[in-house]
Design a protein around this motif. Structure first.
Motif, PDB file in Angstrom:
ATOM      1  N   LYS A 119       0.830  -1.208   0.000  1.00 39.08           N
ATOM      2  CA  LYS A 119       0.000   0.000   0.000  1.00 39.08           C
ATOM      3  C   LYS A 119       0.859   1.251   0.000  1.00 39.08           C
ATOM      4  O   LYS A 119       0.550   2.233  -0.680  1.00 39.08           O
ATOM      5  N   ALA A 120       1.950   1.223   0.771  1.00 37.50           N
ATOM      6  CA  ALA A 120       2.842   2.387   0.842  1.00 37.50           C
ATOM      7  C   ALA A 120       3.487   2.654  -0.516  1.00 37.50           C
ATOM      8  O   ALA A 120       3.758   3.810  -0.866  1.00 37.50           O
ATOM      9  N   GLY A 121       3.702   1.599  -1.274  1.00 31.86           N
ATOM     10  CA  GLY A 121       4.311   1.725  -2.602  1.00 31.86           C
ATOM     11  C   GLY A 121       3.493   2.611  -3.519  1.00 31.86           C
ATOM     12  O   GLY A 121       4.022   3.247  -4.428  1.00 31.86           O
ATOM     13  N   LYS A 122       2.179   2.649  -3.259  1.00 30.36           N
ATOM     14  CA  LYS A 122       1.295   3.470  -4.093  1.00 30.36           C
ATOM     15  C   LYS A 122       1.137   4.887  -3.548  1.00 30.36           C
ATOM     16  O   LYS A 122       0.691   5.786  -4.253  1.00 30.36           O
ATOM     17  N   VAL A 123       1.500   5.062  -2.261  1.00 27.86           N
ATOM     18  CA  VAL A 123       1.330   6.365  -1.613  1.00 27.86           C
ATOM     19  C   VAL A 123       2.572   7.250  -1.808  1.00 27.86           C
ATOM     20  O   VAL A 123       2.461   8.442  -2.077  1.00 27.86           O
ATOM     21  N   PHE A 124       3.759   6.640  -1.677  1.00 27.22           N
ATOM     22  CA  PHE A 124       5.009   7.408  -1.794  1.00 27.22           C
ATOM     23  C   PHE A 124       5.433   7.551  -3.255  1.00 27.22           C
ATOM     24  O   PHE A 124       5.272   6.611  -4.040  1.00 27.22           O
ATOM     25  N   SER A 125       6.020   8.689  -3.576  1.00 19.35           N
ATOM     26  CA  SER A 125       6.618   8.858  -4.905  1.00 19.35           C
ATOM     27  C   SER A 125       7.971   8.147  -4.908  1.00 19.35           C
ATOM     28  O   SER A 125       8.485   7.774  -3.848  1.00 19.35           O
ATOM     29  N   GLU A 126       8.540   7.992  -6.101  1.00 18.46           N
ATOM     30  CA  GLU A 126       9.836   7.303  -6.199  1.00 18.46           C
ATOM     31  C   GLU A 126      10.916   8.044  -5.405  1.00 18.46           C
ATOM     32  O   GLU A 126      11.728   7.413  -4.718  1.00 18.46           O
ATOM     33  N   SER A 127      10.903   9.368  -5.499  1.00 19.13           N
ATOM     34  CA  SER A 127      11.946  10.119  -4.777  1.00 19.13           C
ATOM     35  C   SER A 127      11.728  10.051  -3.273  1.00 19.13           C
ATOM     36  O   SER A 127      12.682   9.995  -2.496  1.00 19.13           O
ATOM     37  N   GLU A 128      10.468  10.013  -2.852  1.00 22.34           N
ATOM     38  CA  GLU A 128      10.189   9.867  -1.410  1.00 22.34           C
ATOM     39  C   GLU A 128      10.702   8.521  -0.888  1.00 22.34           C
ATOM     40  O   GLU A 128      11.234   8.438   0.218  1.00 22.34           O
ATOM     41  N   LYS A 129      10.512   7.468  -1.680  1.00 22.01           N
ATOM     42  CA  LYS A 129      10.949   6.127  -1.262  1.00 22.01           C
ATOM     43  C   LYS A 129      12.443   6.103  -0.990  1.00 22.01           C
ATOM     44  O   LYS A 129      12.900   5.425  -0.080  1.00 22.01           O
ATOM     45  N   GLU A 130      13.194   6.857  -1.793  1.00 23.10           N
ATOM     46  CA  GLU A 130      14.650   6.896  -1.597  1.00 23.10           C
ATOM     47  C   GLU A 130      15.043   7.825  -0.459  1.00 23.10           C
ATOM     48  O   GLU A 130      15.930   7.504   0.331  1.00 23.10           O
ATOM     49  N   LYS A 131      14.371   8.953  -0.368  1.00 19.20           N
ATOM     50  CA  LYS A 131      14.662   9.910   0.698  1.00 19.20           C
ATOM     51  C   LYS A 131      14.386   9.278   2.066  1.00 19.20           C
ATOM     52  O   LYS A 131      15.187   9.382   2.988  1.00 19.20           O
ATOM     53  N   LEU A 132      13.250   8.606   2.174  1.00 20.17           N
ATOM     54  CA  LEU A 132      12.890   7.963   3.442  1.00 20.17           C
ATOM     55  C   LEU A 132      13.897   6.874   3.805  1.00 20.17           C
ATOM     56  O   LEU A 132      14.221   6.688   4.980  1.00 20.17           O
ATOM     57  N   ALA A 133      14.395   6.168   2.801  1.00 21.05           N
ATOM     58  CA  ALA A 133      15.409   5.129   3.067  1.00 21.05           C
ATOM     59  C   ALA A 133      16.656   5.760   3.674  1.00 21.05           C
ATOM     60  O   ALA A 133      17.212   5.249   4.653  1.00 21.05           O
ATOM     61  N   ASN A 134      17.095   6.884   3.115  1.00 24.83           N
ATOM     62  CA  ASN A 134      18.289   7.562   3.634  1.00 24.83           C
ATOM     63  C   ASN A 134      18.069   8.059   5.052  1.00 24.83           C
ATOM     64  O   ASN A 134      18.944   7.941   5.912  1.00 24.83           O
ATOM     65  N   GLU A 135      16.889   8.617   5.301  1.00 26.25           N
ATOM     66  CA  GLU A 135      16.593   9.120   6.643  1.00 26.25           C
ATOM     67  C   GLU A 135      16.482   7.978   7.642  1.00 26.25           C
ATOM     68  O   GLU A 135      16.981   8.053   8.769  1.00 26.25           O
ATOM     69  N   TYR A 136      15.842   6.910   7.210  1.00 25.39           N
ATOM     70  CA  TYR A 136      15.709   5.727   8.073  1.00 25.39           C
ATOM     71  C   TYR A 136      17.093   5.188   8.442  1.00 25.39           C
ATOM     72  O   TYR A 136      17.388   4.926   9.606  1.00 25.39           O
TER      73      TYR A 136
END
Ligand SMILES: [Fe+2]
Ligand SMILES: [Fe+2]
Length: 145
Positions: A119-136
């Protein structure tokens, strides 16, 4: 790397630690050490995941319920850890409680990976998915040293 992969890697650490910890016995040094590592993993992961996965998911109507559910399970996991902390490691109750923790965590991780990620895959944009990974990953860094 996307947020899903970053989280999944740490889930694998948790699964392995729980498995190894279940094979320890009594108030041994190995049990003490692995338990300490497990608590660090679970504790820091819950913080990083709530900040960089669940919190942004709260903003979407499609994932707010899952976020609440996931965070509620983090609290249930905390309670089992508190129970382990106040039980003697040499008591059979300790291993019984650990098994309950293992079951709870395994269920939680599977739900995150099988349902929430999709479900999150459809909510986050591609750039958000990477940004969140870096922050995590930055949030997890202190326990990686
Ligand atoms: Fe979680
Ligand atoms: Fe998780």
């Amino acid at each position: 790397m996307q947020i899903f992969e970053a989280i999944r890697q740490d889930h694998e650490r948790q699964r392995l630690l729980l498995k190894v910890l279940c094979e320890t016995s009594g108030a041994s040094e190995a049990r003490e050490d692995y338990y300490k590592s497990l608590k660090k993993e679970l504790g820091q992961h819950a913080i990083a995941e709530e900040r960089y996965f669940y919190s942004p998911l709260m903003e979407s109507d499609n994932t707010i319920e899952d976020s609440r559910h996931g965070i509620a399970e983090h609290h249930q996991i905390d309670k089992l850890i508190a129970k382990l902390d106040e039980t003697s490691m040499s008591s059979p109750v300790w291993l019984k409680t650990l098994k309950a923790l293992q079951e709870k965590v395994e269920h939680h991780l599977a739900e995150e990976e099988r349902e929430f990620f999709q479900k999150a895959g459809k909510v986050f944009s591609e750039s958000e998915k990477e940004k969140l990974a870096n922050e995590y990953k930055a949030e997890m860094e202190p326990i990686r040293e």
